[in-house]
Design an enzyme around this catalytic site. Structure first.
Site, PDB file in Angstrom:
ATOM      1  N   TYR A 172       0.072 -13.909   4.225  1.00 17.31           N
ATOM      2  CA  TYR A 172      -0.362 -14.468   2.776  1.00 17.31           C
ATOM      3  C   TYR A 172      -1.807 -14.197   2.753  1.00 17.31           C
ATOM      4  O   TYR A 172      -2.510 -14.852   3.575  1.00 17.31           O
ATOM      5  CB  TYR A 172       0.201 -15.830   2.384  1.00 17.31           C
ATOM      6  CG  TYR A 172       1.124 -15.671   1.425  1.00 17.31           C
ATOM      7  CD1 TYR A 172       0.731 -15.130   0.271  1.00 17.31           C
ATOM      8  CD2 TYR A 172       2.512 -15.960   1.585  1.00 17.31           C
ATOM      9  CE1 TYR A 172       1.802 -14.843  -1.054  1.00 17.31           C
ATOM     10  CE2 TYR A 172       3.282 -15.699   0.676  1.00 17.31           C
ATOM     11  CZ  TYR A 172       2.938 -15.154  -0.738  1.00 17.31           C
ATOM     12  OH  TYR A 172       4.104 -15.000  -1.785  1.00 17.31           O
ATOM     13  N   ASP A 184      -5.544   8.956 -14.735  1.00 20.13           N
ATOM     14  CA  ASP A 184      -4.726   8.659 -13.977  1.00 20.13           C
ATOM     15  C   ASP A 184      -4.036   9.729 -13.062  1.00 20.13           C
ATOM     16  O   ASP A 184      -3.536  10.860 -13.646  1.00 20.13           O
ATOM     17  CB  ASP A 184      -3.234   8.198 -14.638  1.00 20.13           C
ATOM     18  CG  ASP A 184      -2.099   7.845 -13.946  1.00 20.13           C
ATOM     19  OD1 ASP A 184      -2.288   8.015 -12.568  1.00 20.13           O
ATOM     20  OD2 ASP A 184      -1.100   7.483 -14.451  1.00 20.13           O
ATOM     21  N   LYS A 200       2.321  10.176  -3.341  1.00 14.58           N
ATOM     22  CA  LYS A 200       2.715  11.513  -3.833  1.00 14.58           C
ATOM     23  C   LYS A 200       1.762  12.655  -3.074  1.00 14.58           C
ATOM     24  O   LYS A 200       2.108  12.685  -1.979  1.00 14.58           O
ATOM     25  CB  LYS A 200       2.326  11.648  -5.325  1.00 14.58           C
ATOM     26  CG  LYS A 200       3.105  10.740  -6.314  1.00 14.58           C
ATOM     27  CD  LYS A 200       3.178  10.666  -7.771  1.00 14.58           C
ATOM     28  CE  LYS A 200       3.954   9.467  -8.239  1.00 14.58           C
ATOM     29  NZ  LYS A 200       3.880   9.342  -9.785  1.00 14.58           N
ATOM     30  N   ARG A 205       4.366   4.191  -0.133  1.00 19.17           N
ATOM     31  CA  ARG A 205       4.614   3.961  -1.553  1.00 19.17           C
ATOM     32  C   ARG A 205       3.406   2.824  -2.081  1.00 19.17           C
ATOM     33  O   ARG A 205       3.868   1.638  -1.788  1.00 19.17           O
ATOM     34  CB  ARG A 205       6.075   3.725  -1.644  1.00 19.17           C
ATOM     35  CG  ARG A 205       6.366   3.645  -2.979  1.00 19.17           C
ATOM     36  CD  ARG A 205       7.917   3.468  -3.187  1.00 19.17           C
ATOM     37  NE  ARG A 205       8.358   4.505  -2.801  1.00 19.17           N
ATOM     38  CZ  ARG A 205       8.474   5.838  -3.450  1.00 19.17           C
ATOM     39  NH1 ARG A 205       8.218   5.956  -4.832  1.00 19.17           N
ATOM     40  NH2 ARG A 205       9.129   6.816  -2.978  1.00 19.17           N
TER      41      ARG A 205
END
Ligand SMILES: *Cc1c(COP(=O)(O)O)cnc(C)c1O
Length: 440
Positions: free
Chosen positions: A63, A209, A238, A244
């Site tokens: 954490y 973006d 991508k 991811r």
């Protein structure tokens, strides 16, 4: 054979295959699916084995709410170094003043920017979804469309490229607080200098973006939007070929607002294992082999467009400046849905997509979106991609011999194996080896 652990002691050292052969077998099957199909989904990639290693590693246990040097937990000295490395490398790679590497995925990067510079009800001017935008750019059922007032610009009917006169007209009429450029199905260069002029003229913030084309930017094959924009958002999975995930770049004046928007604004603890992977992803993306890979992605996209056109199909805008292209099926017998299903029968995976001014609903659509990052990652060159284009074009002809075409796809997949060094479904796992045996 899996041995189900019967004691706590056993469980503490058991492998996935031991505790859950069912899930292990499914992961094995997913690898075999990836290996056996020609993957043309433009937003997908096969990440580096090094990324799988980092994503499966122990910083997942930590954490660390807050930011390096300013955490709400003890024991953060190592993850501080990991996150700082990721930040420094992201800034250097894209020449940015500030980077936030905590967003869990692309959608969260756009949410972070909206939270940083907008109040609910403020106006966003963005690319129409059916013209290549993204759901986080204002789709009605998305948080973006629910929280903000959305105005869309589109592409020109003649060129199918962004109509900058239209953008300026709408910007003057609606006075957006934020203009968003970039999208998920726009095959041409995003011209941020032109958006910059318009944003300046109406006093709007500018967000690019670059979720799709960030890898091309890193390799110098698409203009870098960073200097022109207040904010730049991206995914890392991508073209960038990392884990991811996502990240935000911005000017120093917005640094605090973006950081606060991500935490405590919208996320809790960061995914430290994924941030470790992102740090390594940025290091790879600054290297010569990565530039080599991206050049091949671009070359393959051009060849694919050419092969499809030679096969009698129409490609929107006549080609691509990026890794993706859209087959325009409006002049053919096919809908996007039917074409997607047809090429699946011959071993090729892609997705239906609306084309600008599409008269069919998105669930049917009149286009097919194709991209080359994933096939290039498994080693496809121009000859291979020419063959893929021919297979697609032939599969969409009446009376096509689908079985023969499927054999040609399978031959390509065998010639260019995916993850050939793997023992099992993980980069370095013996366990996966067992799972593959039991799964198939
Ligand atoms: C993929 C994509 C996103 C969202 O990324 P997720 O990781 O799926 O949340 C955002 N914007 C654009 C333009 C994209 O293509």
């Amino acid at each position: 054979m899996a041995v189900a652990p019967s004691t706590f002691e056993d469980l503490r050292v058991a492998t996935l295959h031991d505790v859950d052969p069912e899930v292990a077998a499914l992961i094995g099957r997913e690898l075999e699916r990836q290996r056996g199909e020609i993957e043309l989904i433009a937003s997908e990639n096969f990440t580096w084995p090094a990324m799988l290693e980092a994503v499966g590693s122990v910083p997942t246990n930590k954490y660390s709410e807050g930011y390096p040097g300013r955490r709400y937990y003890g024991g953060c000295e190592v993850v501080d170094e990991i996150e700082q490395l990721a930040i420094d490398r992201a800034r250097a790679l894209f020449d940015a003043e500030h980077a936030n590497v905590q967003p869990h995925a692309g959608a969260q990067t756009n949410m972070a920017v909206y939270f940083a510079c907008l109040e609910p009800g403020d106006t966003i001017l963005s690319l129409e979804l059916s013209h290549g935008g993204h759901l986080t750019h204002g789709l009605k059922v998305n948080f973006s469309g629910r929280l903000y007032t959305i105005v869309h610009y589109g592409v020109s009917r003649e060129t199918n490229r962004v109509d900058y006169d239209d953008v300026l007209r709408l910007a003057k009429e609606h006075r957006p607080k934020l203009i968003v450029c970039g999208g998920s199905a726009y095959p041409r260069t995003v011209e941020t200098p032109r958006f910059r002029e318009i944003a300046q003229e109406v006093g709007a913030y500018l967000l690019c973006d670059m979720a799709h084309f960030a890898g091309l930017v890193a390799a110098g094959l698409h203009p870098n939007p960073v200097a022109d924009c207040d904010f730049v958002t991206s995914t890392t999975h991508k073209t960038l070929a990392g884990p991811r995930s996502g990240f935000v770049l911005c000017k120093e004046e917005h640094a605090q607002a973006v950081d606060r928007a991500v935490f405590p604004g919208m996320q809790g603890g960061p995914l430290n294992h994924v941030i470790a992977a992102k740090a390594a992803c940025f290091r790879i993306a600054a290297s010569e082999p990565f530039r080599e890979y991206q050049s091949q992605v671009r070359a393959n996209a051009d060849v694919l467009a050419e092969a499809l056109q030679n096969g009698g199909l129409e490609v929107l805008t006549g080609g691509t400046d990026t890794h993706l292209l859209l087959v325009d099926l409006r002049t053919s017998e096919w809908t996007g849905k039917e074409a997607e299903e047809r090429i699946a029968e011959v071993g090729i995976t892609a997705n239906r997509n609306t084309v600008p001014f599409d008269e069919r609903p998105p669930t049917v659509a009149s286009g097919l979106r194709l991209g080359t990052p994933a096939v290039t990652m498994r080693g496809f060159d121009e000859d291979d991609v020419r063959e893929v284009g021919a297979i697609i074009a032939e599969s969409l002809r009446p009376g096509a011999d689908l079985e023969a075409l499927a054999v040609r796809s399978a031959t390509l997949c065998r010639r260019r194996p995916l993850y050939p060094g793997f023992r099992g479904y993980c980069a370095f796992s013996h366990d996966g080896e067992k799972a593959l045996e039991s799964g198939s």
